[in-house]
Structure formats: C-alpha cells, structure tokens
Scaffold this active site. Structure first.
Site, PDB file in Angstrom:
ATOM      1  N   CYS A   1     -18.019 -63.110 132.174  1.00  0.00           N
ATOM      2  CA  CYS A   1     -18.872 -62.403 131.205  1.00  0.00           C
ATOM      3  C   CYS A   1     -20.308 -62.921 131.161  1.00  0.00           C
ATOM      4  O   CYS A   1     -21.173 -62.300 130.541  1.00  0.00           O
ATOM      5  CB  CYS A   1     -18.264 -62.477 129.812  1.00  0.00           C
ATOM      6  SG  CYS A   1     -16.705 -61.603 129.703  1.00  0.00           S
TER       7      CYS A   1
ATOM      8  N   HIS B   1     -23.735 -61.296 124.323  1.00  0.00           N
ATOM      9  CA  HIS B   1     -22.582 -60.686 125.002  1.00  0.00           C
ATOM     10  C   HIS B   1     -21.625 -60.175 123.920  1.00  0.00           C
ATOM     11  O   HIS B   1     -21.388 -60.844 122.913  1.00  0.00           O
ATOM     12  CB  HIS B   1     -21.904 -61.753 125.868  1.00  0.00           C
ATOM     13  CG  HIS B   1     -20.568 -61.319 126.395  1.00  0.00           C
ATOM     14  ND1 HIS B   1     -20.399 -60.146 127.094  1.00  0.00           N
ATOM     15  CD2 HIS B   1     -19.339 -61.897 126.303  1.00  0.00           C
ATOM     16  CE1 HIS B   1     -19.119 -60.022 127.420  1.00  0.00           C
ATOM     17  NE2 HIS B   1     -18.457 -61.062 126.943  1.00  0.00           N
TER      18      HIS B   1
ATOM     19  N   ASN C   1     -15.655 -54.783 124.930  1.00  0.00           N
ATOM     20  CA  ASN C   1     -16.226 -55.793 125.834  1.00  0.00           C
ATOM     21  C   ASN C   1     -16.248 -55.229 127.259  1.00  0.00           C
ATOM     22  O   ASN C   1     -15.213 -55.136 127.906  1.00  0.00           O
ATOM     23  CB  ASN C   1     -15.377 -57.067 125.763  1.00  0.00           C
ATOM     24  CG  ASN C   1     -15.902 -58.186 126.643  1.00  0.00           C
ATOM     25  OD1 ASN C   1     -16.799 -57.988 127.452  1.00  0.00           O
ATOM     26  ND2 ASN C   1     -15.332 -59.374 126.489  1.00  0.00           N
TER      27      ASN C   1
HETATM   28  O1  UT7 Z   1     -15.714 -62.047 126.932  1.00  0.00           O
HETATM   29  C1  UT7 Z   1     -15.136 -63.135 127.567  1.00  0.00           C
HETATM   30  C2  UT7 Z   1     -14.719 -64.193 126.655  1.00  0.00           C
HETATM   31  N1  UT7 Z   1     -13.702 -63.721 125.745  1.00  0.00           N
HETATM   32  C3  UT7 Z   1     -13.833 -63.926 124.456  1.00  0.00           C
HETATM   33  O2  UT7 Z   1     -14.828 -64.426 124.016  1.00  0.00           O
HETATM   34  C4  UT7 Z   1     -12.648 -63.577 123.574  1.00  0.00           C
HETATM   35  C5  UT7 Z   1     -12.436 -64.657 122.568  1.00  0.00           C
HETATM   36  N2  UT7 Z   1     -11.239 -64.451 121.754  1.00  0.00           N
HETATM   37  C6  UT7 Z   1     -11.147 -63.483 120.837  1.00  0.00           C
HETATM   38  O3  UT7 Z   1     -12.030 -62.672 120.690  1.00  0.00           O
HETATM   39  C7  UT7 Z   1      -9.963 -63.490 119.915  1.00  0.00           C
HETATM   40  O4  UT7 Z   1      -9.253 -64.693 120.106  1.00  0.00           O
HETATM   41  C8  UT7 Z   1      -8.999 -62.288 120.124  1.00  0.00           C
HETATM   42  C9  UT7 Z   1      -9.651 -61.016 119.610  1.00  0.00           C
HETATM   43  C10 UT7 Z   1      -8.636 -62.151 121.585  1.00  0.00           C
HETATM   44  C11 UT7 Z   1      -7.722 -62.520 119.323  1.00  0.00           C
HETATM   45  O5  UT7 Z   1      -8.042 -62.721 117.958  1.00  0.00           O
HETATM   46  P1  UT7 Z   1      -7.450 -63.988 117.156  1.00  0.00           P
HETATM   47  O6  UT7 Z   1      -7.895 -63.853 115.793  1.00  0.00           O
HETATM   48  O7  UT7 Z   1      -7.857 -65.223 117.914  1.00  0.00           O
HETATM   49  O8  UT7 Z   1      -5.912 -63.757 117.249  1.00  0.00           O
HETATM   50  P2  UT7 Z   1      -4.773 -64.697 117.866  1.00  0.00           P
HETATM   51  O9  UT7 Z   1      -4.751 -64.585 119.353  1.00  0.00           O
HETATM   52  O10 UT7 Z   1      -4.838 -66.061 117.264  1.00  0.00           O
HETATM   53  O11 UT7 Z   1      -3.485 -63.996 117.294  1.00  0.00           O
HETATM   54  C12 UT7 Z   1      -3.241 -63.935 115.881  1.00  0.00           C
HETATM   55  C13 UT7 Z   1      -2.062 -63.024 115.659  1.00  0.00           C
HETATM   56  C14 UT7 Z   1      -0.855 -63.341 116.562  1.00  0.00           C
HETATM   57  O12 UT7 Z   1       0.326 -63.107 115.825  1.00  0.00           O
HETATM   58  P3  UT7 Z   1       1.158 -64.306 115.194  1.00  0.00           P
HETATM   59  O13 UT7 Z   1       1.516 -65.194 116.340  1.00  0.00           O
HETATM   60  O14 UT7 Z   1       0.222 -64.966 114.232  1.00  0.00           O
HETATM   61  O15 UT7 Z   1       2.312 -63.609 114.565  1.00  0.00           O
HETATM   62  C15 UT7 Z   1      -0.984 -62.326 117.645  1.00  0.00           C
HETATM   63  O16 UT7 Z   1       0.247 -62.032 118.262  1.00  0.00           O
HETATM   64  O17 UT7 Z   1      -2.435 -61.677 115.951  1.00  0.00           O
HETATM   65  C16 UT7 Z   1      -1.489 -61.141 116.879  1.00  0.00           C
HETATM   66  N3  UT7 Z   1      -2.175 -60.155 117.698  1.00  0.00           N
HETATM   67  C17 UT7 Z   1      -2.279 -58.868 117.363  1.00  0.00           C
HETATM   68  N4  UT7 Z   1      -1.828 -58.169 116.306  1.00  0.00           N
HETATM   69  C18 UT7 Z   1      -2.098 -56.867 116.263  1.00  0.00           C
HETATM   70  C19 UT7 Z   1      -2.814 -60.362 118.876  1.00  0.00           C
HETATM   71  N5  UT7 Z   1      -3.315 -59.208 119.319  1.00  0.00           N
HETATM   72  C20 UT7 Z   1      -2.999 -58.269 118.401  1.00  0.00           C
HETATM   73  C21 UT7 Z   1      -3.248 -56.889 118.297  1.00  0.00           C
HETATM   74  N6  UT7 Z   1      -2.792 -56.226 117.222  1.00  0.00           N
HETATM   75  N7  UT7 Z   1      -3.939 -56.223 119.236  1.00  0.00           N
END
Ligand code: UT7
Length: 341
Positions: free
Chosen positions: A128, A268, A298
């Site tokens: 990215c 970004h 993204n």
């Molecule tokens: O561009 C290149 C670099 N990339 C980035 O900068 C991305 C950086 N990361 C992020 O933007 C975020 O970490 C995400 C948007 C990918 C995820 O958000 P988060 O707040 O970090 O969520 P998480 O991965 O910690 O997951 C929290 C919960 C989990 O459930 P449990 O284990 O707490 O029950 C996930 O399974 O949210 C769940 N989850 C979802 N729920 C509904 C993950 N994806 C989804 C979804 N819908 N799409």
C-alpha cells in the site's frame, strides 16, 4: 522576522524539484455495497461502517480484464488533460500488487496500450506504500536531471486476490487506478522532502502465501486458498496507526512545518480509524484531510492518486500537502509536496 530553512535535507532552494503537473483516475462502475456483502458473508453494515468507514467499493468486472485495463484509462485521461503526447513521456512507473501477469511488468503493458513508445517502464511493489515509493523514485530521476516527463501510476485490481468468503478482508478492498505526471520545476513547488521506511518483520501479518518462487502455484495452494490476501488485521492496525503518523510527524518536524502550515493531509485509505488517528497526531482537523474510503474502500496503490484527483479542484498552487501511507511488508512513509508547477 525569523527565516525558516524550509529545505534542510535534500532539497536546497532554487534547485530543480519534481512537481505534479497533472492527475487523473479511473474507477470501475460496479459498486459492491455493504448490503451485498451482508448477503455474501457473516457481516453487517454497522460493523463495516464503524470499524472501517467503508460504505461501498468499486469492482472491475469482465472476463480477462486486469489492472492495466483501469490504469490505461487513468493514463490516457492524464495525457489528454495535460496536453502530453505519449511519445514525450520518458518513464512510467506502475505501483501495484496485482500485476496483470507475473511478468512482463504491467507498466510495459500500460505503455503499449496508450502508445507510450519512447519511454522505459517498470513495476514497483511496496504494497500500500507503493505509490509513495514510486513518487520518490520519480522525484530522484527528475532532480538528477535524467528525465523530464515521468508518469507514476497507482493501480490495483484487489478483487483478483480477495477471498469473497473471508469477511476479514473482503469488506475492505476495492479496485481503482490513479496516475500523476511529474515534471521539473524551479518554482519552489513540487516534492520537497520525504521519509520512507520498511521492516520485513511485518511480512507475517499481511501477505499472499503462494504464487511466488518460495511456494509456486499448485493444485494444493489453490485448494488451500493461498493465492488470496492473508491479513492479521489487528496486528497491522497497531503498526499502521503508529508508523503512518510517525512518518508524517517526522517530515513535518524536520522542515519546521506546523499543522497551521499544512493545507491537506492525503492519507492512504486503509481504515478511517487509522486516518483519524494520524490526523489527530499531527494536529489536523478533518476539513484538511482527504477522505474517500467510504466510496472506494482500500484500493491499495490507487488510494492516494484517486484522492488527489477528487480534490484537484480545491488545490491551489503552493498548498502544502502531506502524503502518508502504510502497507504490507511492512512499508510506510510520508512525503511533503507543494502543489502546482
Ligand atoms: O492497507 C494496508 C494495510 N492494512 C491496514 O492498514 C488494515 C489495518 N487493520 C484494520 O483496518 C482492522 O484491523 C480491520 C478493519 C481489518 C479489522 O478491524 P478490527 O477492529 O481490528 O477487528 P478484529 O480483526 O480485531 O476483529 C474483531 C471482531 C472479531 O470477532 P471476535 O473474535 O471478537 O468474536 C472478528 O471475527 O470482529 C470480527 N470481524 C467481523 N465481524 C463482522 C472481523 N471482520 C468482520 C466483519 N464483520 N467483516
């Protein structure tokens, strides 16, 4: 009155700098909405909007279409807008993680499609942060006096490497392309400083497992879905919030720039929460932050040039822009640019 040394690093006064003299972008028509994603995976509008800020993303549909089929339109529009003949272009760099083919470079294919014949061209992969890395390369060529018309393209067909059964990644990414023309100037505008970094320890958190030389494609890798984006979101998030802001802060501090001096932050577009946190850390209000993640998600290498294109009419010559990115690798960086030739 205190005289500020605005160019303490690589960019002394009255020397040639590389100015962005044109910008254009192209996005596919198809809109993949949160409502549609709700029907595909176990997710919901509220989660996607509150955790990422995304409402919809564009998807390139059509058999046999690749990244170059978006990039060529961005470049053709750029040539037309800037009155540049294809044969005048010296160099085209395409930042992408979704090349049409493993080789030759997508940059070669774009040049062929738009009639750029007197140039050399290559791809650059820094995930990215690729568009920013490519800008720094173009800047160096121009300041060295080697080339006069350089096009930098940021383009990705992320939908080609996304598993639409994986809710952790499929809600985030979209397809799109943007392109800028860089030319030398002695006006004081252009790219004035940059801070670029990478740290390969991050590779475990964000990558594509197979298809490279370490693990070539096989029936097994396809069955195991190893050709899709693998992301440990939370780990990437933690690095991104710190490193993107750190780079922006560093480039501002070492040029004695305060938040009041900055007209626009061009981040970004990976996650609205990362962008908000970066803006807060450098002290910029939301009105000075380019944000279109809600419409496009993204687009990896496309995000920054697409922002510049959307905000082009609001940009004035001499405006101070801070461009900042973070991506897989890990890679990150920030760049100070004075808009206009
Ligand atoms: O561009 C290149 C670099 N990339 C980035 O900068 C991305 C950086 N990361 C992020 O933007 C975020 O970490 C995400 C948007 C990918 C995820 O958000 P988060 O707040 O970090 O969520 P998480 O991965 O910690 O997951 C929290 C919960 C989990 O459930 P449990 O284990 O707490 O029950 C996930 O399974 O949210 C769940 N989850 C979802 N729920 C509904 C993950 N994806 C989804 C979804 N819908 N799409």
């Amino acid at each position: 009155m205190e005289t500020r040394n605005l160019f303490p690093y690589l960019y002394p006064m009255n020397k040639v700098t590389a100015a962005i003299t044109g910008v254009h972008a192209w996005l596919p028509e198809y809109r993949l909405t949160n409502a549609e994603l709700e029907r595909m995976v176990d997710t919901n509008e509220e989660w996607i909007l509150s955790r990422t800020g995304i409402s919809e993303r564009r998807i390139l549909r059509g058999e046999g279409l690749g990244t170059s089929d978006m990039a060529d339109k961005a470049v053709l529009g750029l040539l037309e807008k800037t009155g540049t003949k294809p044969e005048e272009v010296d160099l085209l760099i395409c930042a992408t993680v979704t090349p049409d083919l493993q080789f030759p470079a997508t940059a070669n294919i774009i040049c062929d499609k738009v009639g750029i014949k007197n140039a050399f061209s290559y791809d650059l992969n820094a995930a990215c942060s690729g568009f920013l890395y490519a800008l720094t390369a173009a800047d160096a060529y121009i300041r060295a006096g080697l080339y006069k018309k350089v096009i930098v393209v940021g383009a990705d067909k992320m939908s080609s490497i996304i598993d639409y059964e994986d809710r952790q990644t499929c809600v985030i990414f979209g397809d799109g392309a943007g392109a800028v023309l860089l030319e030398p100037t002695t006006s004081g505008n252009g790219i004035l400083d940059q801070v670029m970094q990478s740290d390969g320890v991050g590779r475990v958190h964000l990558h594509q497992k197979a298809g490279g030389s370490a693990k070539p494609a096989s029936l097994e890798t396809v069955m195991a879905k190893e050709h899709f984006v693998y992301q440990e979101g939370a780990a990437v998030f933690k690095w991104a919030v710190v490193k993107m802001a750190e780079a922006a802060e560093k480039v501002m501090q070492r040029n004695n720039l305060t938040a009041d001096d900055i007209d626009w932050l061009v981040p970004h577009q990976a996650n609205k929460r990362i962008i908000d946190s970066c803006a807060e850390r450098v002290g910029l209000p939301s009105e000075k932050v380019m944000l279109n993640i809600q419409r496009y998600g993204n687009t990896t290498n496309g995000t920054i040039p697409i922002c510049l294109w959307e905000w082009e009419n609001q940009l004035k010559a001499g405006d101070n822009l801070i461009l900042a990115a973070f991506g897989g690798g890990f890679t990150w960086g920030a760049l100070w640019l004075k808009w206009g030739k």
